[in-house]
Design an enzyme around this catalytic site. Structure first.
Site, PDB file in Angstrom:
ATOM      1  N   ARG A  18      -1.795  -0.236 -13.892  1.00 46.62           N
ATOM      2  CA  ARG A  18      -1.937   1.211 -13.935  1.00 46.62           C
ATOM      3  C   ARG A  18      -2.494   1.638 -15.287  1.00 46.62           C
ATOM      4  O   ARG A  18      -2.039   1.152 -16.317  1.00 46.62           O
ATOM      5  CB  ARG A  18      -0.564   1.844 -13.734  1.00 46.62           C
ATOM      6  CG  ARG A  18      -0.574   3.263 -13.257  1.00 46.62           C
ATOM      7  CD  ARG A  18       0.831   3.759 -13.038  1.00 46.62           C
ATOM      8  NE  ARG A  18       1.486   3.120 -11.912  1.00 46.62           N
ATOM      9  CZ  ARG A  18       2.767   3.315 -11.594  1.00 46.62           C
ATOM     10  NH1 ARG A  18       3.511   4.097 -12.343  1.00 46.62           N
ATOM     11  NH2 ARG A  18       3.290   2.717 -10.548  1.00 46.62           N
ATOM     12  N   SER A 106      -1.066   5.997  -7.205  1.00 46.47           N
ATOM     13  CA  SER A 106       0.246   6.385  -6.683  1.00 46.47           C
ATOM     14  C   SER A 106       0.481   7.879  -6.894  1.00 46.47           C
ATOM     15  O   SER A 106      -0.301   8.695  -6.440  1.00 46.47           O
ATOM     16  CB  SER A 106       1.333   5.528  -7.328  1.00 46.47           C
ATOM     17  OG  SER A 106       2.576   5.722  -6.713  1.00 46.47           O
ATOM     18  N   HIS A 107       1.559   8.247  -7.597  1.00 45.53           N
ATOM     19  CA  HIS A 107       1.903   9.652  -7.792  1.00 45.53           C
ATOM     20  C   HIS A 107       1.562  10.131  -9.200  1.00 45.53           C
ATOM     21  O   HIS A 107       2.021  11.191  -9.624  1.00 45.53           O
ATOM     22  CB  HIS A 107       3.402   9.854  -7.543  1.00 45.53           C
ATOM     23  CG  HIS A 107       4.256   9.025  -8.454  1.00 45.53           C
ATOM     24  ND1 HIS A 107       4.514   7.697  -8.207  1.00 45.53           N
ATOM     25  CD2 HIS A 107       4.880   9.323  -9.624  1.00 45.53           C
ATOM     26  CE1 HIS A 107       5.273   7.220  -9.185  1.00 45.53           C
ATOM     27  NE2 HIS A 107       5.505   8.177 -10.056  1.00 45.53           N
ATOM     28  N   LYS A 116      -2.117  -1.988  -6.486  1.00 49.90           N
ATOM     29  CA  LYS A 116      -0.903  -2.600  -5.940  1.00 49.90           C
ATOM     30  C   LYS A 116      -1.342  -3.794  -5.103  1.00 49.90           C
ATOM     31  O   LYS A 116      -2.345  -3.713  -4.379  1.00 49.90           O
ATOM     32  CB  LYS A 116      -0.127  -1.600  -5.079  1.00 49.90           C
ATOM     33  CG  LYS A 116       0.472  -0.453  -5.871  1.00 49.90           C
ATOM     34  CD  LYS A 116       1.250   0.509  -4.977  1.00 49.90           C
ATOM     35  CE  LYS A 116       1.872   1.630  -5.796  1.00 49.90           C
ATOM     36  NZ  LYS A 116       2.599   2.625  -4.950  1.00 49.90           N
ATOM     37  N   ASP A 241       4.034  11.175  -1.215  1.00 47.16           N
ATOM     38  CA  ASP A 241       3.460  11.042  -2.556  1.00 47.16           C
ATOM     39  C   ASP A 241       1.976  10.719  -2.440  1.00 47.16           C
ATOM     40  O   ASP A 241       1.409  10.686  -1.340  1.00 47.16           O
ATOM     41  CB  ASP A 241       4.231  10.005  -3.386  1.00 47.16           C
ATOM     42  CG  ASP A 241       3.931   8.574  -2.991  1.00 47.16           C
ATOM     43  OD1 ASP A 241       3.527   8.338  -1.819  1.00 47.16           O
ATOM     44  OD2 ASP A 241       4.093   7.673  -3.831  1.00 47.16           O
ATOM     45  N   ASP A 243       0.062   8.143  -2.584  1.00 48.68           N
ATOM     46  CA  ASP A 243      -0.494   7.033  -1.793  1.00 48.68           C
ATOM     47  C   ASP A 243       0.328   6.731  -0.551  1.00 48.68           C
ATOM     48  O   ASP A 243       0.106   5.715   0.107  1.00 48.68           O
ATOM     49  CB  ASP A 243      -0.669   5.776  -2.655  1.00 48.68           C
ATOM     50  CG  ASP A 243       0.652   5.144  -3.080  1.00 48.68           C
ATOM     51  OD1 ASP A 243       1.627   5.876  -3.298  1.00 48.68           O
ATOM     52  OD2 ASP A 243       0.700   3.896  -3.202  1.00 48.68           O
ATOM     53  N   ASP A 245       3.543   5.923   0.130  1.00 44.78           N
ATOM     54  CA  ASP A 245       4.624   4.954   0.306  1.00 44.78           C
ATOM     55  C   ASP A 245       5.993   5.539  -0.047  1.00 44.78           C
ATOM     56  O   ASP A 245       7.003   4.851   0.042  1.00 44.78           O
ATOM     57  CB  ASP A 245       4.364   3.648  -0.460  1.00 44.78           C
ATOM     58  CG  ASP A 245       4.200   3.833  -1.965  1.00 44.78           C
ATOM     59  OD1 ASP A 245       4.444   4.952  -2.471  1.00 44.78           O
ATOM     60  OD2 ASP A 245       3.830   2.850  -2.643  1.00 44.78           O
ATOM     61  N   ARG A 246       6.026   6.837  -0.434  1.00 45.94           N
ATOM     62  CA  ARG A 246       7.306   7.492  -0.724  1.00 45.94           C
ATOM     63  C   ARG A 246       7.396   8.803   0.048  1.00 45.94           C
ATOM     64  O   ARG A 246       6.405   9.526   0.171  1.00 45.94           O
ATOM     65  CB  ARG A 246       7.465   7.760  -2.223  1.00 45.94           C
ATOM     66  CG  ARG A 246       7.552   6.475  -3.027  1.00 45.94           C
ATOM     67  CD  ARG A 246       7.982   6.733  -4.458  1.00 45.94           C
ATOM     68  NE  ARG A 246       7.069   7.615  -5.136  1.00 45.94           N
ATOM     69  CZ  ARG A 246       7.440   8.667  -5.867  1.00 45.94           C
ATOM     70  NH1 ARG A 246       8.700   8.987  -5.990  1.00 45.94           N
ATOM     71  NH2 ARG A 246       6.523   9.397  -6.470  1.00 45.94           N
ATOM     72  N   HIS A 328      11.181   5.559  -1.762  1.00 53.89           N
ATOM     73  CA  HIS A 328      10.685   4.364  -1.069  1.00 53.89           C
ATOM     74  C   HIS A 328      11.721   3.977  -0.017  1.00 53.89           C
ATOM     75  O   HIS A 328      12.880   3.701  -0.344  1.00 53.89           O
ATOM     76  CB  HIS A 328      10.535   3.187  -2.046  1.00 53.89           C
ATOM     77  CG  HIS A 328       9.402   3.307  -3.021  1.00 53.89           C
ATOM     78  ND1 HIS A 328       8.107   2.970  -2.692  1.00 53.89           N
ATOM     79  CD2 HIS A 328       9.378   3.711  -4.311  1.00 53.89           C
ATOM     80  CE1 HIS A 328       7.333   3.162  -3.746  1.00 53.89           C
ATOM     81  NE2 HIS A 328       8.076   3.616  -4.745  1.00 53.89           N
TER      82      HIS A 328
END
Length: 460
Positions: A18, A106-107, A116, A241, A243, A245-246, A328
């Protein structure tokens, strides 16, 4: 041997890669990651890798560079295109890929991006990520001809798989908020196929995130959703979020269900079908969750925080369900054991739509009422944060309290519990306190502050 490449020291992290595009992360880094990851796949006798990317403005350029790096090692690269991270996981799983890489920030803020990864069907993290740096630093890379790349769509198959496990009975009114993140298109397609009335917010993918930041763990990012739920007289609001995944969840009264509260409801559902099963939750979760799982006849286990760590532990134990406070949610019950917020949404809606005579708000009212802090973040230099936790642990030896050291220190007493751990991704310490009374919570916060003070830190 290839030319050596060095990364900015901040980007190779514990669970992913990241950085800030144009400052610490560049297209050349993406290509170098492809070469090193491809080298590991080839040396493991692998042949094929799946690649996807999120909706950030920088993602197409990084994805193209990443693919060039992978192809240079002789691999077959299947490009599944723009979408949520779990769609990339799904592609890698169902195509039996030797690896998968998702280009995603991501977020994080719009200027950030990253990667990832999965390798051989398992999370790729920690020392494996550091190995990418070592291979590039030494130039110890495979350069082979014959590599190919092709665009492959899994969207329709992924959508059908999400819908497959919906088994609700009554129609619901649902508000969905993708936050302009990568799950927007799949969210809209999913909602269109589910029964009931569906209101969509911010479903257009836009890497500038014009409506609000795509992080459902921050209450201010759920304000638009809460207002829309009230206006639509909806039973539930669901947020994702950046991407996908949450997941975030709110009830008809605009109350946020945090990760451990969501897990209480899902545990009931899973344990009904799998009595006595092990269920995992991270060290930040409420004691009431672990007590609830045990009361239902399940076997709760407290785990270290981190999606890669939890997925690994799920595979080791065969646990059908796991979750983190951050939203998650991992289903191995009828699914693949990775964190997919769209799939979690399907399972939630199924559960709610099978309840008769009660709503999500009714169930919220029945949850244990506790007094707790949000996640407290205390600035602490990277080179100091783990030492501070060790110092606190040493001071606790003589406290007589029940101390759990699964991830940092989690201290239980008559008042409740408090947690202190070092973040694996930021220069901060993370703390949390929970009690059954307001007075107990105040005492716990005082104890925590007293433990931080000798290490030169102040609880904000």
């Amino acid at each position: 041997m290839s030319a050596a490449h060095s990364f900015h020291p901040t980007i190779l992290r514990e669970y992913d890669i990241r950085g800030i595009v144009g400052e610490t992360l560049f297209a050349a880094d993406a290509e170098a990651i492809g070469r090193a990851f491809g080298t590991l796949v080839v040396r493991n006798q692998g042949r094929m890798v799946c690649v996807g990317y999120d909706g950030r403005l920088s993602s197409p350029e990084l994805e193209a560079a990443l693919v060039r790096g992978l192809v240079s090692t002789g691999l077959e690269v299947r490009r599944v295109g723009r979408g949520p991270t779990p769609m990339l996981y799904y592609a890698a799983q169902t195509m039996a890929a030797d690896g998968g890489i998702m280009v995603t920030g991501s977020h994080n803020p719009p200027t950030h991006n990253g990667f990832k990864m999965v390798f051989g069907g398992k999370p790729f993290f920690a020392g494996q990520i550091q190995e990418l740096g070592r291979l590039n630093g030494s130039g110890d890379l495979e350069m082979r001809s014959g590599g190919t790349s092709a665009e492959v769509s899994v969207r329709d198959d992924y959508l059908e798989r999400l819908l497959h496990d919906y088994d609700g009975i009554r129609p619901l009114t649902v508000v969905w908020d993708a936050g302009n993140g990568a799950s927007g298109e799949m969210m809209a397609a999913l909602a269109a196929r589910l029964p009931g009335r569906h209101v969509l917010l911010n479903e257009v993918i836009d890497g500038r995130f014009p409506a609000h930041h795509p992080d459902p763990t921050e209450p201010e990012n759920l304000e638009q959703l809460i207002k829309a739920v009230a206006e639509a007289k909806a039973e539930v609001g669901i947020a994702f979020d950046g991407d996908g995944d949450r997941i975030g969840l709110v009830d008809a009264k605009g109350r946020i269900l945090w990760g451990d509260q969501m897990m209480m409801l899902l545990a009931e559902d899973v344990l009904r079908e799998r009595p006595g099963a092990m269920i995992l939750a991270d060290v930040k979760a409420s004691k009431s969750l672990f007590d609830h799982i045990a009361a239902l006849g399940g076997r709760p286990e407290m785990c270290r925080t981190g999606h890669s760590l939890i997925k690994t532990r799920m595979a080791e134990t065969g646990a059908p369900l796991a979750g983190e406070m951050s939203g998650h949610i991992f289903f191995a019950d009828r699914y693949y054991g990775y964190d997919d917020a769209l799939y979690a949404a399907v399972r939630f809606l199924s559960l709610i739509a099978r309840w008769t005579g009660q709503t999500l708000a009714d169930r919220y009212d029945a949850l244990p009422q506790v007094f707790n802090t949000p996640e407290l973040r205390i600035d602490c230099p990277d080179e100091r944060k783990f030492a501070v936790v060790a110092e606190v642990k040493e001071r606790l030896v003589t406290s007589g309290d029940d101390v759990c050291c699964v991830d940092g220190v989690r201290v239980s007493s008559a008042d409740g519990w408090w947690l202190l751990r070092a973040s694996n991704t930021q220069a901060v310490l993370v703390a949390r306190c929970e009690s059954t009374t307001e007075a107990g919570l105040a005492r716990l916060k005082q104890i925590l502050a007293g433990q931080l003070e000798p290490s030169g830190l102040v609880l904000g």
